[in-house]
Design an enzyme around this catalytic site. Structure first.
Site, mmCIF file in Angstrom:
data_model
loop_
_atom_site.group_PDB
_atom_site.id
_atom_site.type_symbol
_atom_site.label_atom_id
_atom_site.label_comp_id
_atom_site.label_asym_id
_atom_site.label_seq_id
_atom_site.Cartn_x
_atom_site.Cartn_y
_atom_site.Cartn_z
ATOM 1 N N SER A 149 19.694 -19.309 0.353
ATOM 2 C CA SER A 149 20.872 -20.037 0.838
ATOM 3 C C SER A 149 20.886 -19.927 2.350
ATOM 4 O O SER A 149 20.885 -18.831 2.892
ATOM 5 C CB SER A 149 22.146 -19.408 0.282
ATOM 6 O OG SER A 149 22.000 -19.148 -1.086
ATOM 7 N N GLU A 197 19.714 -9.927 7.162
ATOM 8 C CA GLU A 197 18.342 -10.375 7.431
ATOM 9 C C GLU A 197 17.715 -9.597 8.572
ATOM 10 O O GLU A 197 18.303 -9.440 9.632
ATOM 11 C CB GLU A 197 18.345 -11.867 7.781
ATOM 12 C CG GLU A 197 18.505 -12.733 6.555
ATOM 13 C CD GLU A 197 18.529 -14.205 6.850
ATOM 14 O OE1 GLU A 197 18.560 -14.588 8.032
ATOM 15 O OE2 GLU A 197 18.537 -14.981 5.878
ATOM 16 N N SER A 253 18.593 -11.068 1.538
ATOM 17 C CA SER A 253 18.064 -12.351 1.107
ATOM 18 C C SER A 253 17.096 -12.161 -0.060
ATOM 19 O O SER A 253 16.194 -11.342 0.013
ATOM 20 C CB SER A 253 17.372 -13.014 2.288
ATOM 21 O OG SER A 253 16.855 -14.230 1.877
ATOM 22 N N THR A 269 23.030 -15.628 -5.134
ATOM 23 C CA THR A 269 23.381 -16.975 -5.610
ATOM 24 C C THR A 269 23.308 -17.028 -7.131
ATOM 25 O O THR A 269 24.181 -17.595 -7.791
ATOM 26 C CB THR A 269 22.435 -18.000 -4.974
ATOM 27 O OG1 THR A 269 22.522 -17.834 -3.562
ATOM 28 C CG2 THR A 269 22.818 -19.407 -5.335
ATOM 29 N N ASN A 275 12.645 -15.638 0.060
ATOM 30 C CA ASN A 275 13.272 -16.225 -1.131
ATOM 31 C C ASN A 275 12.919 -17.712 -1.193
ATOM 32 O O ASN A 275 13.070 -18.434 -0.216
ATOM 33 C CB ASN A 275 14.800 -16.032 -1.013
ATOM 34 C CG ASN A 275 15.526 -16.553 -2.242
ATOM 35 O OD1 ASN A 275 14.916 -17.122 -3.148
ATOM 36 N ND2 ASN A 275 16.823 -16.368 -2.256
HETATM 37 N N1 LIG Z 1 19.486 -12.363 -12.788
HETATM 38 C C1 LIG Z 1 18.351 -12.953 -12.496
HETATM 39 N N2 LIG Z 1 17.479 -13.239 -13.468
HETATM 40 C C2 LIG Z 1 16.330 -13.843 -13.200
HETATM 41 N N3 LIG Z 1 15.907 -14.146 -11.955
HETATM 42 C C3 LIG Z 1 16.721 -13.859 -10.923
HETATM 43 C C4 LIG Z 1 18.005 -13.267 -11.147
HETATM 44 N N4 LIG Z 1 18.585 -13.110 -9.942
HETATM 45 C C5 LIG Z 1 17.725 -13.622 -9.004
HETATM 46 N N5 LIG Z 1 16.614 -14.069 -9.602
HETATM 47 C C6 LIG Z 1 15.465 -14.677 -8.927
HETATM 48 O O1 LIG Z 1 15.511 -14.362 -7.581
HETATM 49 C C7 LIG Z 1 15.540 -15.513 -6.761
HETATM 50 C C8 LIG Z 1 16.432 -15.329 -5.557
HETATM 51 O O2 LIG Z 1 17.736 -15.187 -5.942
HETATM 52 P P1 LIG Z 1 18.918 -15.769 -5.106
HETATM 53 O O3 LIG Z 1 18.613 -17.100 -4.605
HETATM 54 O O4 LIG Z 1 20.116 -15.566 -5.908
HETATM 55 O O5 LIG Z 1 18.961 -14.782 -3.899
HETATM 56 P P2 LIG Z 1 20.041 -14.673 -2.787
HETATM 57 O O6 LIG Z 1 20.524 -13.289 -2.813
HETATM 58 O O7 LIG Z 1 21.025 -15.721 -2.953
HETATM 59 O O8 LIG Z 1 19.233 -14.890 -1.466
HETATM 60 P P3 LIG Z 1 19.658 -15.599 -0.114
HETATM 61 O O9 LIG Z 1 20.486 -14.648 0.605
HETATM 62 O O10 LIG Z 1 18.399 -15.889 0.511
HETATM 63 O O11 LIG Z 1 20.370 -16.802 -0.560
HETATM 64 C C9 LIG Z 1 16.007 -16.587 -7.636
HETATM 65 O O12 LIG Z 1 15.507 -17.836 -7.236
HETATM 66 C C10 LIG Z 1 15.473 -16.175 -9.015
HETATM 67 O O13 LIG Z 1 14.150 -16.633 -9.155
HETATM 68 MG MG LIG Z 2 21.536 -17.319 -2.003
#
Ligand SMILES: Nc1ncnc2c1ncn2[C@@H]1O[C@H](COP(=O)(O)OP(=O)(O)OP(=O)(O)O)[C@@H](O)[C@H]1O
Ligand SMILES: [Mg+2]
Length: 1110
Positions: free
Chosen positions: A164, A392, A110, A115, A160
């Site tokens: 998601s 998680e 996470s 995403t 985060n």
């Molecule tokens: N390539 C990127 N450039 C800039 N910021 C990023 C990038 N990737 C992720 N982030 C930052 O990290 C945060 C978390 O990313 P994201 O929501 O994609 O995580 P996730 O892996 O989908 O987590 P979860 O499993 O909780 O959904 C984003 O809101 C953003 O602020």
């Molecule tokens: Mg996500």
């Protein structure tokens, strides 16, 4: 690519190594070190072969611009420095060009950036695929589905800010050209417990906060909501606002996105009403009310929220209120109603809220799918993007974490399988020897969870379905007995005595050694969450709602469809959908993005070694590198390899003519690379050790420098030469143009002078010719004149001569004639004197007469006696004869004419002759009577019965019977009378009745008077003293005046004993009317009086008759 284009590679300007496979030496430290080094230089992407490792930078980097998209577009994977775009491009191109369905698997815990990565992939594909109005609309809808789903399915967690809370797999469908057609989204298990309760420091789903801060006052009023978060029990307050998150702005974005995706205004409204209803539901509170049986029964404390919620959803308040106090249990046709205590009421309320929200979320996905569904049935190419919640490990892990982690286990499994299989297949395909590599296979953990007989999920289901008391504890007991021996299962009370003293393991928990680490699960709530029960009374209440969306969400509430069977458990459903997903993924070509989180603080530039190391370990990245390197660290198709290194060997530089593979062989042999360092595959060269590759790279770099100098040298030489040639060429062109110009000028001058000279010469020549011609003309004219004169002279001379000759001849002839005459006369003189003259004369006369008579015979006039023509006489001496002949001929002709007359006709003609004697040249009326035959009896008295009486009076033959006008002396007007004439008398009778008015014996008639003119007036004058004269004379008028008078005259003459009747012709005569004598005077009428004869009485003694001039 053209030969001139410079080839780049990920090996150019590398920070650390771009591909972990090239890491040397390979160890965890160097691996992490490489990641750190690259991370510190903002190089967040690193490859392991074709797998992309993505480090979350926690800051925005300028590497997602449109220029970057262009840079990576249609380039080979290893050509540029590592980037998520390279992977997206590779996937898209092999989908489009090689017709291979793709899936992009994004994993990581996470907050690692899954995403974000999925959105980057989608936006890249949208940017590079086809364009056009329809295609752009599809793209826009696909992209805009993200903000909608994120608003309803994402929430701030401790890990985060935009976590998601559901799994998402999206299939993007393309046509054969690679243009997007539409998509299908599948969602997996929304973490719905968050709706009613959030852990410390976390928030409920974004949409609640967005609605309250972003909606207009008006909307909020309609939804019966208050902007203040603290008014709602379901919203946690400690982190209601999140740094960097503008809920109000996001609300507008979401609304807008929903409209783009195709939500109708009323659908949007319904969704908002449901969100509001969930908030209201959270505010309903219960209080106990004691019953007689000693039990407490729950009652709604403050009914205001309940009322408002019911109003929002169109639910009858009493029905819902009852559903919060009673529960109907149906079993085998029996219905039993039990009361709910306060705790049960709260449980029911929360269950309702959770169900309402999660079902609405699923409906949203279905609705989006409806909009983005591809409109064609033709075959589609598919690119799947999987963004599922990351692994998680919380302090307090429950059923949701268990499910999420199970899903991640499955993904890891597919990663291991597919990566290894593909690698293995490649070696086999290329004909390279392959020895198996050890790695941790998590299939055993998957089995622990999903095994149908003794898997944890199966046992949980078994517990849930078992009759009797079922609690989370009984479930844990069951696990303790059945899973105790499993290597990855740990529990304090299990038969495995090893954990008896492990204090980190509480009694109500079990621990699983996941591939990504150990996770401690608290069993509390497992049974409930798996059952996911909603009391039927509640679902029926919801179904009854007067709200279209609510009816859709709670179909089981329809009383007509009561189903006593239990619905499938949450665990069962999830397992099934994960199974389908795995099957789906296996049919596609996988592309991996492995997201790594650099720190726990969401901070940029912070790289926590231990955290990264943990992720590297559980993601199995080291194994991944080893697997990749066990065989050969680097592989490349022969063509690009030869292209890249051909400068290192004389034979291959600059061009290699033969097959690429032989070129590479020659190249490597020339460089004396040890043979065990590489292997020749069918289409690729495999390099075992990265060092060899670096050696090649280093050599290439040196060589490139030399080549660069060479190229520079050649280029400079080429440039100078080209410049010189250009100058030369230009100089030639300039001088050519100048020469041309000069020659043109010179030519023009010569041309104009020669024209002048020519014109002079031509003038001179022309004048000369003219002079000559004039002279010739004059000569000709002179000749003509002279010859004319000469001819004239000749002719006149000749004429003179001829005339002279003629005169002479004539004179000779005359003389001759005279002489001959003289001679003849002298000879015949004696004969002539006696006879000849008389004879000749007689003969001539005879001949002439003959000719005259014969000629007359042919020119005789007609036999008509009135024909006056007569041919002219030919000779004067015949004048007398000619007139005599004419007279004789006329007499003879008249005789001939007369001889054909009968007696009657003769009488008529005699009469006519008499008329002529009397009137010819005396009366103007006469000529018109000549042609009329004298018929006499015009009335045919003896035949007409009307005049029978009159006829009987007449004793003699009627000579004339006609109607005449008797002129009245008083006014000059005429009255018709019948006029009859016999040998002895004439009679006047009434025309109509035939009555005799007057009968006068002819001897009493003295004379008749008529005018000289063309009128028909006549007066019959009687002898004085006769009985007839007593009445006076008769003044009559008739058109047949001539006949009447002639007949009267003849009759009178015929009777021998009396004198003839006299006829006076005069324009004025007297008529005796009884006593008076009246004068009748005839005058010529003027033209205005017309053509008729008018008689007017002028006075007592004068009647004037005006007669039209003929
Ligand atoms: N390539 C990127 N450039 C800039 N910021 C990023 C990038 N990737 C992720 N982030 C930052 O990290 C945060 C978390 O990313 P994201 O929501 O994609 O995580 P996730 O892996 O989908 O987590 P979860 O499993 O909780 O959904 C984003 O809101 C953003 O602020
Ligand atoms: Mg996500």
């Amino acid at each position: 690519m053209s030969k001139m284009e410079v080839k780049t590679s990920l090996l150019d300007n590398m920070i650390g190594v771009g591909d972990m496979v090239l890491l040397e030496p390979l160890s965890e430290e160097t691996f992490i070190g490489n990641l750190r080094k690259r991370f510190e230089h903002n190089e967040i992407y690193t490859y392991i072969g074709s797998v992309v490792i993505s480090m979350n930078p926690y800051k925005s980097l300028p590497i997602y611009t449109a220029d970057k998209v262009e840079e990576y577009r249609n380039r080979n994977f290893y050509e540029l420095s590592p980037h998520i775009y390279a992977l997206a491009d590779e996937a898209y191109r092999s989908l489009r060009d090689q017709d291979k369905d793709q899936c992009i698997l994004i994993t990581g815990e996470s907050g690692a950036g899954k995403t974000e990565a999925s959105k980057l992939v989608m936006s890249y594909v949208a940017a590079v695929c086809g364009k056009g109005q329809e295609v752009n609309k599809v793209k826009e809808q696909l992209l805009q589905s993200n903000p909608v789903l994120e608003a309803f399915g994402n929430a701030k967690t401790v890990r985060n800010d935009n976590s998601s809370r559901f799994g998402k797999y999206m299939d993007i469908e393309f046509d054969f050209k690679g243009d997007p057609l539409g998509g299908v989204i599948s969602n997996y298990l929304l973490e719905k417990s968050r709706v009613v309760k959030q852990p410390r420091g976390e928030r409920n789903f974004h949409i609640f906060y967005q609605l309250l801060s972003g909606a207009s006052d008006d909307t909020l009023k309609k939804l019966k909501l208050d902007r203040d978060f603290s008014k709602y029990n379901y919203l946690s307050l400690d982190s209601a606002t999140v740094n960097g998150l503008d809920d109000a702005a996001n609300f507008r974005t979401v609304r807008n996105a929903m409209q783009i995706v195709g939500f109708m205004e009323d659908e949007l409204q319904s969704v908002m009403e449901l969100v509001a209803a969930v908030l209201k539901l959270g505010n309903i509170e219960f209080k106990p009310e004691s019953r007689v049986n000693g039990f407490d029964e729950s009652r709604v404390k403050d009914k205001n929220d309940l009322k408002e919620m019911c109003e929002l959803l169109g639910i009858e308040q009493s029905v819902l209120e009852r559903a919060f106090s009673y529960r109907t249990v149906e079993a085998k046709m029996e219905k039993v109603s039990t009361t709910l205590n306060v705790a049960q009421a709260y449980y029911a309320r929360d269950a309702l809220a959770k169900n309402l929200y999660s079902r609405m979320f699923s409906w949203l996905v279905t609705r989006i799918n409806e909009s983005i569904k591809a409109q064609t049935k033709s075959r589609k190419k598919v690119m799947g993007v999987l963004d599922i919640y990351g692994f998680e490990i919380f302090e307090d892990n429950s059923f949701e974490q268990f499910i999420i982690n199970y899903c991640n286990e499955k993904l890891q499994q597919i990663f291991i399988e597919l990566t290894l299989r593909e690698e293995q297949e490649e070696y086999v395909r290329e004909g390279i020897e392959w020895t198996n590599i050890e790695y941790f296979n998590n299939a055993i953990i998957c089995d622990l969870i999903e095994n149908n007989q003794n898997g944890i999920l199966a046992m949980l289901d078994e517990e849930c379905l078992r009759p009797g008391t079922v609690t989370d504890e009984t479930f844990l007991d069951k696990l303790n007995t059945i899973c105790a021996e499993h290597q990855h299962f740990e529990s304090r009370l299990s038969k495995n005595s090893k954990f008896l003293t492990d204090h980190s393991l509480p009694h109500s928990c079990f621990r699983i050694q996941h591939y990504a680490g150990k996770v401690l699960y608290r069993v509390e709530g497992f049974v409930d969450k798996n059952n996911d029960l909603l009391y039927r009374d509640l679902s029926q209440a919801m179904y009854k709602a007067n709200h279209s969306l609510m009816k859709l969400l709670f179909p089981e509430g329809n009383p007509a469809k009561v189903n006593l069977k239990r619905p499938p458990t949450a665990g069962f459903q999830f397992k099934a959908s994960v199974g389908t997903l795995m099957k789906n993924l296996q049919t596609k070509n996988p592309n991996y993005i492995r997201c790594i989180k650099p720190n726990d603080k969401k901070a940029s530039q912070v790289f926590t070694d231990s955290l990264v190391c943990h992720q590297v370990r559980y993601l199995g990245l080291m194994e991944n590198v080893r697997v990749r390197r066990a065989g050969y660290a680097f592989r490349q198709a022969y063509e690009p390899c030869l292209e890249r290194y051909k400068m290192l060997c004389k034979q291959t530089w600059p061009h290699w003519k033969g097959p690429a593979r032989e070129g590479v062989e020659v190249l490597l042999k020339g460089l004396e690379v040890p043979e065990e360092e590489f292997a020749y595959g069918r289409s690729k060269i495999f390099i075992r050790n990265p060092r060899t590759l670096f050696f090649l790279e280093e050599k290439r770099r040196q060589c490139l420098e030399d080549l660069a100098t060479l190229i520079q040298k050649i280029y400079r030489g080429w440039k100078c030469r080209t410049h010189f040639l250009l100058l030369k060429k230009s100089q030639v062109v300039v001088s050519a143009w100048y020469r041309r110009y000069a020659q043109q000028q010179k030519y023009k001058k010569i041309k104009s002078s020669s024209i002048v000279v020519q014109s002079f010469i031509r003038g001179w020549k022309a004048r000369k010719i003219l002079r000559e011609l004039k002279y010739q003309k004059r000569c000709k004219e002179a000749v003509t004149t002279i010859s004319a004169y000469w001819h004239g002279t000749q002719a006149r001379r000749e004429l003179k001569r001829l005339k002279e000759e003629a005169r002479r001849k004539h004179a000779v002839a005359v003389i001759w004639a005279y002489w001959l005459g003289l001679k003849v006369r002298r000879e015949y003189r004696k004969f002539f004197r006696a006879n000849a003259g008389k004879k000749i004369y007689e003969f001539t006369i005879q001949k002439i007469m003959q000719k005259y008579f014969l000629g007359l015979k042919n020119t005789m006039p007609s036999m008509s006696p009135i024909d006056k023509t007569w041919p002219a006489r030919p000779y004067l001496f015949l004048d007398g004869t000619h007139q005599e002949l004419r007279r004789i001929f006329h007499l003879w002709r008249c005789k001939k004419y007369r001889s054909q007359f009968t007696e009657e006709k003769k009488a008529i003609y005699e009469e006519k002759l008499e008329a002529s004697k009397i009137f010819k040249d005396k009366k103007a009326l006469y000529p018109s009577s000549v042609g009329q035959p004298f018929k006499g009896d015009y009335l045919e008295i003896n035949k007409n019965p009307k005049y029978q009486k009159l006829n009987s009076v007449m004793d003699e033959k009627v000579l004339l019977a006609d109607v005449v006008n008797k002129i009245n002396r008083a006014n000059g007007k005429g009255a018709p009378r019948i006029f009859l004439l016999t040998k002895k008398k004439f009679v006047l009778a009434d025309q109509k009745t035939g009555q005799v008015k007057a009968s006068v014996p002819l001897p009493d008639l003295n004379s008749v008077s008529v005018s000289t003119q063309s009128d028909g007036f006549f007066a019959l004058k009687l002898k004085e003293g006769t009985p007839s004269a007593a009445k006076g004379d008769f003044l009559l008028s008739s058109d047949r005046l001539i006949e009447i008078i002639t007949k009267l005259h003849r009759t009178g003459a015929a009777s021998a004993e009396r004198e003839t009747i006299g006829v006076d012709i005069s324009d004025e005569f007297l008529v005796q009317f009884k006593q008076d004598k009246v004068c009748v005077k005839f005058i010529q009428a003027g033209p205005k009086n017309g053509n008729s004869v008018a008689c007017k009485r002028k006075n007592n003694r004068l009647l004037e008759v005006s007669v039209p001039s003929p």
